[in-house]
Design a protein around this motif. Structure first.
Motif, PDB file in Angstrom:
ATOM      1  N   GLY A   1       0.820  -1.196   0.000  1.00  0.00           N
ATOM      2  CA  GLY A   1       0.000   0.000   0.000  1.00  0.00           C
ATOM      3  C   GLY A   1       0.856   1.248   0.000  1.00  0.00           C
ATOM      4  N   GLU A   2       0.242   2.359  -0.364  1.00  0.00           N
ATOM      5  CA  GLU A   2       0.954   3.635  -0.346  1.00  0.00           C
ATOM      6  C   GLU A   2       1.132   4.117   1.092  1.00  0.00           C
ATOM      7  N   LYS A   3       2.279   4.745   1.356  1.00  0.00           N
ATOM      8  CA  LYS A   3       2.537   5.314   2.669  1.00  0.00           C
ATOM      9  C   LYS A   3       2.290   6.815   2.602  1.00  0.00           C
ATOM     10  N   SER A   4       1.240   7.277   3.323  1.00  0.00           N
ATOM     11  CA  SER A   4       0.871   8.690   3.230  1.00  0.00           C
ATOM     12  C   SER A   4       1.671   9.575   4.178  1.00  0.00           C
ATOM     13  N   ARG A   5       2.240   9.015   5.248  1.00  0.00           N
ATOM     14  CA  ARG A   5       3.067   9.768   6.191  1.00  0.00           C
ATOM     15  C   ARG A   5       4.305   8.945   6.508  1.00  0.00           C
ATOM     16  N   ASP A   6       5.414   9.632   6.797  1.00  0.00           N
ATOM     17  CA  ASP A   6       6.657   8.927   7.076  1.00  0.00           C
ATOM     18  C   ASP A   6       6.538   8.002   8.280  1.00  0.00           C
ATOM     19  N   PHE A   7       5.719   8.392   9.259  1.00  0.00           N
ATOM     20  CA  PHE A   7       5.617   7.594  10.488  1.00  0.00           C
ATOM     21  C   PHE A   7       4.446   6.612  10.434  1.00  0.00           C
ATOM     22  N   HIS A   8       3.926   6.362   9.253  1.00  0.00           N
ATOM     23  CA  HIS A   8       2.887   5.358   9.062  1.00  0.00           C
ATOM     24  C   HIS A   8       3.510   4.009   8.681  1.00  0.00           C
ATOM     25  N   ALA A   9       2.732   2.953   8.831  1.00  0.00           N
ATOM     26  CA  ALA A   9       3.093   1.627   8.327  1.00  0.00           C
ATOM     27  C   ALA A   9       2.142   1.288   7.194  1.00  0.00           C
ATOM     28  N   ASN A  10       2.683   0.918   6.044  1.00  0.00           N
ATOM     29  CA  ASN A  10       1.842   0.532   4.912  1.00  0.00           C
ATOM     30  C   ASN A  10       1.887  -0.980   4.715  1.00  0.00           C
ATOM     31  N   ALA A  11       0.771  -1.516   4.238  1.00  0.00           N
ATOM     32  CA  ALA A  11       0.625  -2.960   4.121  1.00  0.00           C
ATOM     33  C   ALA A  11       1.570  -3.546   3.076  1.00  0.00           C
ATOM     34  N   HIS A  12       2.091  -4.731   3.374  1.00  0.00           N
ATOM     35  CA  HIS A  12       2.951  -5.476   2.454  1.00  0.00           C
ATOM     36  C   HIS A  12       2.507  -6.928   2.436  1.00  0.00           C
ATOM     37  N   VAL A  13       2.452  -7.522   1.245  1.00  0.00           N
ATOM     38  CA  VAL A  13       2.240  -8.956   1.108  1.00  0.00           C
ATOM     39  C   VAL A  13       3.347  -9.508   0.216  1.00  0.00           C
ATOM     40  N   PHE A  14       4.043 -10.532   0.716  1.00  0.00           N
ATOM     41  CA  PHE A  14       5.135 -11.171  -0.010  1.00  0.00           C
ATOM     42  C   PHE A  14       4.711 -12.590  -0.383  1.00  0.00           C
ATOM     43  N   SER A  15       5.503 -13.227  -1.261  1.00  0.00           N
ATOM     44  CA  SER A  15       5.220 -14.619  -1.627  1.00  0.00           C
ATOM     45  C   SER A  15       6.522 -15.390  -1.792  1.00  0.00           C
ATOM     46  N   CYS A  16       6.400 -16.703  -1.652  1.00  0.00           N
ATOM     47  CA  CYS A  16       7.513 -17.601  -1.929  1.00  0.00           C
ATOM     48  C   CYS A  16       6.922 -18.977  -2.211  1.00  0.00           C
ATOM     49  N   ASP A  17       7.769 -19.920  -2.646  1.00  0.00           N
ATOM     50  CA  ASP A  17       7.246 -21.269  -2.815  1.00  0.00           C
ATOM     51  C   ASP A  17       7.526 -22.092  -1.559  1.00  0.00           C
ATOM     52  N   ALA A  18       6.994 -23.291  -1.533  1.00  0.00           N
ATOM     53  CA  ALA A  18       7.050 -24.097  -0.316  1.00  0.00           C
ATOM     54  C   ALA A  18       8.477 -24.413   0.107  1.00  0.00           C
ATOM     55  N   GLN A  19       9.311 -24.804  -0.822  1.00  0.00           N
ATOM     56  CA  GLN A  19      10.674 -25.180  -0.454  1.00  0.00           C
ATOM     57  C   GLN A  19      11.454 -23.981   0.065  1.00  0.00           C
ATOM     58  N   GLN A  20      11.233 -22.817  -0.531  1.00  0.00           N
ATOM     59  CA  GLN A  20      11.894 -21.619  -0.027  1.00  0.00           C
ATOM     60  C   GLN A  20      11.472 -21.325   1.416  1.00  0.00           C
ATOM     61  N   PHE A  21      10.208 -21.524   1.696  1.00  0.00           N
ATOM     62  CA  PHE A  21       9.732 -21.318   3.068  1.00  0.00           C
ATOM     63  C   PHE A  21      10.404 -22.297   4.027  1.00  0.00           C
ATOM     64  N   LEU A  22      10.461 -23.556   3.631  1.00  0.00           N
ATOM     65  CA  LEU A  22      11.054 -24.577   4.488  1.00  0.00           C
ATOM     66  C   LEU A  22      12.541 -24.321   4.732  1.00  0.00           C
ATOM     67  N   ASP A  23      13.220 -23.729   3.760  1.00  0.00           N
ATOM     68  CA  ASP A  23      14.675 -23.541   3.845  1.00  0.00           C
ATOM     69  C   ASP A  23      15.078 -22.211   4.469  1.00  0.00           C
ATOM     70  N   THR A  24      14.126 -21.310   4.772  1.00  0.00           N
ATOM     71  CA  THR A  24      14.462 -19.947   5.198  1.00  0.00           C
ATOM     72  C   THR A  24      13.829 -19.635   6.541  1.00  0.00           C
ATOM     73  N   PRO A  25      14.571 -19.735   7.639  1.00  0.00           N
ATOM     74  CA  PRO A  25      14.002 -19.484   8.973  1.00  0.00           C
ATOM     75  C   PRO A  25      13.382 -18.103   9.124  1.00  0.00           C
ATOM     76  N   LEU A  26      13.922 -17.087   8.429  1.00  0.00           N
ATOM     77  CA  LEU A  26      13.379 -15.726   8.524  1.00  0.00           C
ATOM     78  C   LEU A  26      11.892 -15.696   8.199  1.00  0.00           C
ATOM     79  N   LEU A  27      11.455 -16.533   7.271  1.00  0.00           N
ATOM     80  CA  LEU A  27      10.078 -16.493   6.798  1.00  0.00           C
ATOM     81  C   LEU A  27       9.092 -17.077   7.814  1.00  0.00           C
ATOM     82  N   HIS A  28       9.590 -17.704   8.859  1.00  0.00           N
ATOM     83  CA  HIS A  28       8.734 -18.294   9.887  1.00  0.00           C
ATOM     84  C   HIS A  28       8.449 -17.302  11.027  1.00  0.00           C
ATOM     85  N   GLU A  29       9.095 -16.130  11.002  1.00  0.00           N
ATOM     86  CA  GLU A  29       8.980 -15.183  12.104  1.00  0.00           C
ATOM     87  C   GLU A  29       7.755 -14.288  11.955  1.00  0.00           C
TER      88      GLU A  29
END
Length: 498
Positions: A365-393
Motif C-alpha cells: 500500500g501507499e505510505k501517506s506519512r513517514d511515520f505510518h506503516a503501509n501494508a505489504h504482502v510477499f510470496s515464496c514457494d514451499a521449499q523456499q519457506f522450508l529452507d528460510t528461517p526468517l520467513l517463519h517469524e
C-alpha cells in the motif's frame, strides 16, 4: 466531572508519585510525546504493593463468591461511568479507531461480568468441585471420603499489553480471572497507554470502596524502568504471572522467575503468525477469500495477536487470487502503529523480507506519512519457506506471506515445520475428505484454536474459548487467557480426606 490524571502509581488504595524520573505517553497520530508526565515507581513501592497484596489475600480469599461477583460487576459499572474521557484518552494514546475502542470497552466490561456470573452460580461452568463417598466395608482396606476443592494461588502479577489497552491491560482478562479466582493483583501498566491505565485504576478504586474490599486487592505500577518488572516477578509474595507481549521481554522475565527460590507459573502469550490453509477447492468455491484475508490482516493495522500472517495456497490456479490481493493491498491506506518501537521493528522486518532472495513482493500500500506503516504482502514457494528461517517469524503490523504449495504432501511438510500458533484457519474444508481430515489432524497439534471457513481475527469471550497454544505462541499449552476457563490458571487443587 472529568477525572484528573496525576501520573502516579496506585498502591493499596493510595496514589504515590514514586521517583522523580518522568516519562510521557505518545501520540501516534501526531508522532510526538503527549504533555502529561508519569513517574517511575520506586522499587521500595513495588515491594510495598506486593506486601499489601499478600496481606489482602488473607481477607480476600475468604470473601464469598457472591461478594466477588458483586465486586466484578461494580468494576464493570465504574469503567462504564468513565464515559467519553476514557475513550478520548485511549484514542489519543493509541490512535486506534473510536469504534474499535468502543467495542473493546464493551468486551472488557462483558468479560468482567462473565466471571461475575460464573461466581454467582458457584463456579458451575468450571465444575471445580467433586467428591467420592467413603466405603468402610471395602477390602482389603476401607475407602476414605475425599473431596476435591480449588483454592486461589495468591497474589498475581499482571502485565498490560500494548495492542489491547482495555481487554488485555489494567482491568482486562488476566486481572478479571485473578480477581474472580480470589487472588489480589499487582498490575504493571504498559507505557503505550499510561493515562488509560490510570483512569481504569480510578474505576477499580471506586469499586473497592463501594464493595468494601481490602485495599491491597489491587495495585497499579507505572514506569518504564525494566527493574520494576523484574522486581515484581521476583517478589516472594507473587505466586503467578499473566503476561502478553514480546518474546524478548518474556524470556528475560522467565529468567528472573527461574532464579527465585520458589519458581512460579508464567502464563505468557508471546506471538503467532496464524496460518491460513487454503485447500485447492477453496480457490473456486470462495471467490471473495483473497479480499477477506486482506481485510482480516489489515484489522488494527495488523496489530492483532490473531492477525493472519501466513497464507498457504495451492500453486495451480492461484492467478486470480493473487490479482485480488494486489488490488486490495494496493488500495489499502497506511496508518499508525501503537508505538515508535513497534514501527521501528516493523520497518526492519519489511526491509529484511524485501532483501530476502526467497521472497517476491506481491503488493504494498501507499505510505501517506513517514511515520505510518503501509501494508505489504510477499510470496515464496514451499521449499523456499522450508529452507528460510526468517520467513517463519512473526511481523507485528500489516504484513503477510503467501506460500505456494504444489501438492498435499508439500502442504503437510509446511504445517509440520510450523512453530506453535494461537490459531489457524482451514478454508475449503470437506468433512468427507480423508486428505482434508489429515490436514486438520496435523494442524490440531500446532495451534490452540482451529477455525473452519472463518478469519482468525476476533476472540469470543465464552466458556469454550481457548486463547493459547503450543510454545512459542504461549508458555503453557494447557491453559487459556480468554474465557471462563482462564480462572483455572490462578487456582490450585486441594483434596480434603476424612
Amino acid at each position: 466531572m472529568p477525572h484528573t490524571l496525576t501520573g502516579f502509581s496506585y498502591i493499596a488504595g493510595q496514589w504515590h508519585q514514586g521517583s522523580d524520573t518522568r516519562f510521557y505517553g505518545f501520540s501516534p497520530a501526531q508522532n510526538e510525546p503527549l504533555n502529561q508526565a508519569y513517574y517511575d515507581i520506586t522499587l521500595d513501592l513495588v515491594d510495598a504493593a506486593c506486601s499489601a497484596a499478600q496481606q489482602a489475600f488473607v481477607a480476600y480469599r475468604q470473601t464469598s463468591m457472591q461478594a466477588r461477583s458483586e465486586f466484578l460487576h461494580a468494576i464493570a459499572d465504574e469503567i462504564d461511568a468513565l464515559g467519553e474521557q476514557l475513550l478520548d484518552t485511549t484514542h489519543q494514546e493509541t490512535n486506534l479507531p473510536m469504534a474499535r475502542l468502543q467495542g473493546e470497552k464493551g468486551r472488557t466490561m462483558n468479560q468482567l461480568r462473565a466471571f461475575a456470573d460464573a461466581l454467582a452460580h458457584d463456579l458451575a461452568p468450571l465444575n471445580l468441585h467433586c467428591e467420592d463417598a467413603a466405603d468402610p466395608a471395602r477390602q482389603p482396606l476401607p475407602k476414605p471420603h475425599t473431596q476435591l476443592k480449588h483454592l486461589p494461588v495468591g497474589p498475581v502479577a499482571v502485565f498490560g499489553a500494548s495492542n489491547f489497552p482495555y481487554a488485555f491491560s489494567t482491568l482486562g482478562g488476566d486481572t478479571a480471572a485473578a480477581l474472580a479466582a480470589g487472588c489480589p493483583v499487582v498490575m504493571k501498566s504498559h507505557r503505550a497507554h499510561p493515562g488509560t491505565s490510570e483512569l481504569m485504576t480510578q474505576a477499580i478504586d471506586k469499586a473497592i470502596m463501594r464493595c468494601n474490599m481490602p485495599a491491597g486487592v489491587f495495585s497499579m505500577l507505572q514506569g518504564v524502568n525494566y527493574d520494576i518488572a523484574h522486581r515484581l516477578v521476583a517478589a516472594q509474595q507473587i505466586k503467578a504471572v499473566g503476561f502478553t507481549g514480546s518474546m524478548g521481554v518474556a524470556k528475560a522475565l522467565m529468567t528472573t522467575i527461574q532464579s527465585r527460590e520458589e519458581v512460579i507459573p508464567f502464563y505468557g502469550e508471546l506471538g503467532s503468525i496464524n496460518p491460513q490453509v487454503v485447500l485447492p477447492n477453496a480457490l473456486q468455491s470462495k471467490p471473495q477469500l483473497a479480499q477477506q484475508l486482506c481485510a482480516s490482516m489489515l484489522m488494527g493495522n495488523g496489530q492483532f495477536c490473531t492477525s493472519p500472517g501466513l497464507w498457504l495456497i495451492p500453486h495451480d490456479g492461484a492467478d486470480e487470487f493473487l490479482h485480488q490481493v494486489q488490488q486490495s493491498i494496493s488500495a489499502a491506506p497506511s496508518d499508525t502503529l501503537l508505538t515508535p518501537g513497534i514501527l521501528r521493528s516493523f520497518v526492519q522486518a519489511i526491509d529484511s523480507l524485501t532483501q530476502c532472495t526467497a521472497t517476491n513482493l506481491v503488493a504494498k500500500g501507499e505510505k501517506s506519512r513517514d511515520f505510518h506503516a503501509n501494508a505489504h504482502v510477499f510470496s515464496c514457494d514451499a521449499q523456499q519457506f522450508l529452507d528460510t528461517p526468517l520467513l517463519h517469524e512473526e511481523v507485528f503490523g500489516p504484513s503477510a506471506l503467501i506460500v505456494r504449495y504444489r501438492d498435499m504432501t508439500q502442504l503437510l511438510s509446511i504445517i509440520n515445520a510450523l512453530e506453535g500458533q494461537l490459531t489457524a484457519s482451514i478454508h475449503g474444508f470437506n468433512e468427507q475428505s480423508d486428505i482434508d481430515q489429515s490436514v486438520f489432524e496435523v494442524l490440531s497439534y500446532k495451534v490452540g484454536r482451529l477455525i473452519k471457513e472463518q478469519m482468525p481475527t476476533g476472540v469470543e469471550v465464552c466458556q469454550s474459548m481457548n486463547h493459547g497454544g503450543p510454545f512459542p505462541s504461549s508458555t503453557d499449552v494447557r491453559s487459556t487467557s480468554v474465557g471462563i476457563e482462564a480462572m483455572r490458571r490462578f487456582m490450585r487443587p486441594l483434596c480434603v480426606q476424612s
